[in-house]
Motif scaffolding. Structure first.
Motif, PDB file in Angstrom:
ATOM      1  N   MET A 147       0.734  38.336  53.763  1.00 54.64           N
ATOM      2  CA  MET A 147       2.008  38.795  54.297  1.00 54.64           C
ATOM      3  C   MET A 147       2.918  37.595  54.568  1.00 54.64           C
ATOM      4  O   MET A 147       2.436  36.548  54.950  1.00 54.64           O
ATOM      5  N   LYS A 148       4.182  37.794  54.337  1.00 51.26           N
ATOM      6  CA  LYS A 148       5.116  36.762  54.778  1.00 51.26           C
ATOM      7  C   LYS A 148       6.335  37.429  55.400  1.00 51.26           C
ATOM      8  O   LYS A 148       6.660  38.580  55.077  1.00 51.26           O
ATOM      9  N   GLU A 149       6.915  36.709  56.288  1.00 46.02           N
ATOM     10  CA  GLU A 149       8.097  37.237  56.960  1.00 46.02           C
ATOM     11  C   GLU A 149       9.348  36.695  56.285  1.00 46.02           C
ATOM     12  O   GLU A 149       9.419  35.505  55.966  1.00 46.02           O
ATOM     13  N   ILE A 150      10.295  37.581  56.045  1.00 47.01           N
ATOM     14  CA  ILE A 150      11.575  37.167  55.467  1.00 47.01           C
ATOM     15  C   ILE A 150      12.633  37.319  56.542  1.00 47.01           C
ATOM     16  O   ILE A 150      12.800  38.397  57.115  1.00 47.01           O
ATOM     17  N   GLU A 151      13.345  36.253  56.792  1.00 48.03           N
ATOM     18  CA  GLU A 151      14.404  36.327  57.803  1.00 48.03           C
ATOM     19  C   GLU A 151      15.741  36.424  57.087  1.00 48.03           C
ATOM     20  O   GLU A 151      16.031  35.624  56.189  1.00 48.03           O
ATOM     21  N   ILE A 152      16.540  37.387  57.462  1.00 48.52           N
ATOM     22  CA  ILE A 152      17.862  37.551  56.853  1.00 48.52           C
ATOM     23  C   ILE A 152      18.909  37.095  57.841  1.00 48.52           C
ATOM     24  O   ILE A 152      18.994  37.603  58.960  1.00 48.52           O
ATOM     25  N   VAL A 153      19.696  36.132  57.433  1.00 49.56           N
ATOM     26  CA  VAL A 153      20.706  35.553  58.323  1.00 49.56           C
ATOM     27  C   VAL A 153      22.090  35.948  57.831  1.00 49.56           C
ATOM     28  O   VAL A 153      22.376  35.849  56.630  1.00 49.56           O
ATOM     29  N   ILE A 154      22.913  36.431  58.705  1.00 50.18           N
ATOM     30  CA  ILE A 154      24.274  36.816  58.339  1.00 50.18           C
ATOM     31  C   ILE A 154      25.239  35.760  58.878  1.00 50.18           C
ATOM     32  O   ILE A 154      25.381  35.615  60.096  1.00 50.18           O
ATOM     33  N   PRO A 155      25.885  35.028  57.978  1.00 50.53           N
ATOM     34  CA  PRO A 155      26.797  33.988  58.458  1.00 50.53           C
ATOM     35  C   PRO A 155      28.138  34.593  58.887  1.00 50.53           C
ATOM     36  O   PRO A 155      28.799  35.266  58.099  1.00 50.53           O
ATOM     37  N   VAL A 156      28.517  34.358  60.108  1.00 50.74           N
ATOM     38  CA  VAL A 156      29.783  34.873  60.636  1.00 50.74           C
ATOM     39  C   VAL A 156      30.563  33.706  61.242  1.00 50.74           C
ATOM     40  O   VAL A 156      30.051  32.997  62.112  1.00 50.74           O
ATOM     41  N   LEU A 157      31.783  33.520  60.762  1.00 51.87           N
ATOM     42  CA  LEU A 157      32.665  32.541  61.392  1.00 51.87           C
ATOM     43  C   LEU A 157      33.509  33.268  62.422  1.00 51.87           C
ATOM     44  O   LEU A 157      34.103  34.309  62.119  1.00 51.87           O
ATOM     45  N   SER A 158      33.562  32.745  63.624  1.00 51.43           N
ATOM     46  CA  SER A 158      34.409  33.331  64.657  1.00 51.43           C
ATOM     47  C   SER A 158      35.651  32.455  64.789  1.00 51.43           C
ATOM     48  O   SER A 158      35.551  31.271  65.116  1.00 51.43           O
ATOM     49  N   LYS A 159      36.808  33.044  64.497  1.00 48.87           N
ATOM     50  CA  LYS A 159      38.047  32.256  64.455  1.00 48.87           C
ATOM     51  C   LYS A 159      39.091  32.893  65.347  1.00 48.87           C
ATOM     52  O   LYS A 159      38.954  34.047  65.754  1.00 48.87           O
ATOM     53  N   ASP A 160      40.155  32.176  65.603  1.00 47.87           N
ATOM     54  CA  ASP A 160      41.337  32.838  66.143  1.00 47.87           C
ATOM     55  C   ASP A 160      42.430  32.795  65.080  1.00 47.87           C
ATOM     56  O   ASP A 160      42.294  32.118  64.052  1.00 47.87           O
ATOM     57  N   TYR A 161      43.472  33.542  65.334  1.00 52.32           N
ATOM     58  CA  TYR A 161      44.516  33.748  64.325  1.00 52.32           C
ATOM     59  C   TYR A 161      45.061  32.424  63.783  1.00 52.32           C
ATOM     60  O   TYR A 161      45.330  32.305  62.585  1.00 52.32           O
ATOM     61  N   SER A 162      45.192  31.448  64.655  1.00 56.20           N
ATOM     62  CA  SER A 162      45.786  30.170  64.241  1.00 56.20           C
ATOM     63  C   SER A 162      44.906  29.414  63.256  1.00 56.20           C
ATOM     64  O   SER A 162      45.378  28.489  62.582  1.00 56.20           O
ATOM     65  N   GLU A 163      43.643  29.797  63.190  1.00 53.35           N
ATOM     66  CA  GLU A 163      42.710  29.112  62.281  1.00 53.35           C
ATOM     67  C   GLU A 163      42.636  29.766  60.902  1.00 53.35           C
ATOM     68  O   GLU A 163      41.867  29.314  60.052  1.00 53.35           O
ATOM     69  N   LEU A 164      43.408  30.829  60.709  1.00 51.15           N
ATOM     70  CA  LEU A 164      43.394  31.514  59.412  1.00 51.15           C
ATOM     71  C   LEU A 164      44.410  30.888  58.474  1.00 51.15           C
ATOM     72  O   LEU A 164      45.427  30.351  58.909  1.00 51.15           O
ATOM     73  N   ASP A 165      44.150  31.017  57.163  1.00 52.78           N
ATOM     74  CA  ASP A 165      45.168  30.557  56.206  1.00 52.78           C
ATOM     75  C   ASP A 165      46.202  31.671  56.001  1.00 52.78           C
ATOM     76  O   ASP A 165      46.088  32.771  56.552  1.00 52.78           O
ATOM     77  N   ALA A 166      47.215  31.377  55.202  1.00 49.74           N
ATOM     78  CA  ALA A 166      48.349  32.302  55.063  1.00 49.74           C
ATOM     79  C   ALA A 166      47.933  33.651  54.477  1.00 49.74           C
ATOM     80  O   ALA A 166      48.422  34.710  54.899  1.00 49.74           O
ATOM     81  N   VAL A 167      47.025  33.605  53.501  1.00 45.59           N
ATOM     82  CA  VAL A 167      46.562  34.866  52.881  1.00 45.59           C
ATOM     83  C   VAL A 167      45.807  35.706  53.906  1.00 45.59           C
ATOM     84  O   VAL A 167      46.010  36.925  54.026  1.00 45.59           O
TER      85      VAL A 167
END
Ligand code: THU
Length: 157
Positions: A1-21
């Protein structure tokens, strides 16, 4: 048996850190909440999808007195996109929500399971990752793809 870990990458930003699109799509999702028809839940959701033809399609949740007949914002948007721009691929999407207190939600609302499954199909059709922005009053979560929202998805039979 082996364990598989699933990681979900989430960036937490504020509006000022977003690009124009990204900002444009966040603005469109927020605006789309005004199209919600929510006499039962009073919970507004708006979804905006940027297509690779430059068009931004939006949707909002539409409720019905026969509750299951209503639909979520995400599915109203993605099915509209699919029906009206069948040859266009999704580039990015954003989801915003306004709670029963009339304020934009914080933390951000995440799509229900059925919407994740529906959106995934369009990501697979696009053939590339479609980043997802979950928009809160102050916090914006950026996920790299729809697939990251639905690990171990059912994709074929
Ligand atoms: N809703 C959405 O529009 N998107 C989701 O992913 C979660 C829930 C709507 C459905 C219903 O109109 C209201 O929010 C309360 O569940």
């Amino acid at each position: 048996m082996k364990e598989i870990e699933i990681v979900i990458p989430v960036l937490s930003k504020d509006y000022s850190e977003l690009d124009a699109v990204e900002r444009g799509l966040v603005d469109a999702a927020r605006k789309a909440t005004s199209g919600a028809y929510v006499p039962y839940s009073h919970f507004r959701v708006g979804a905006a999808i940027l297509l690779d033809n430059g068009v931004t399609v939006t949707g909002a949740n539409q409720e019905n007195v026969a509750f299951p007949s209503g639909t979520c914002a995400e599915r109203s948007a993605c099915y509209y996109a699919g029906a009206n721009y069948p040859d266009a691929h999704f580039q990015m999407l954003a989801i915003a929500s306004v709670g029963t207190d009339g304020r934009e939600c914080e933390p951000p609302t995440a799509p229900c399971g059925a919407c994740r499954q529906a959106l995934l199909e369009y990501e697979l059709r696009a053939g590339h990752h479609v980043p997802v922005l979950l928009v809160g009053r102050e916090t914006i979560y950026r996920l790299p793809s729809v697939a990251s929202l639905l690990p171990l998805a059912f994709t074929e039979f």
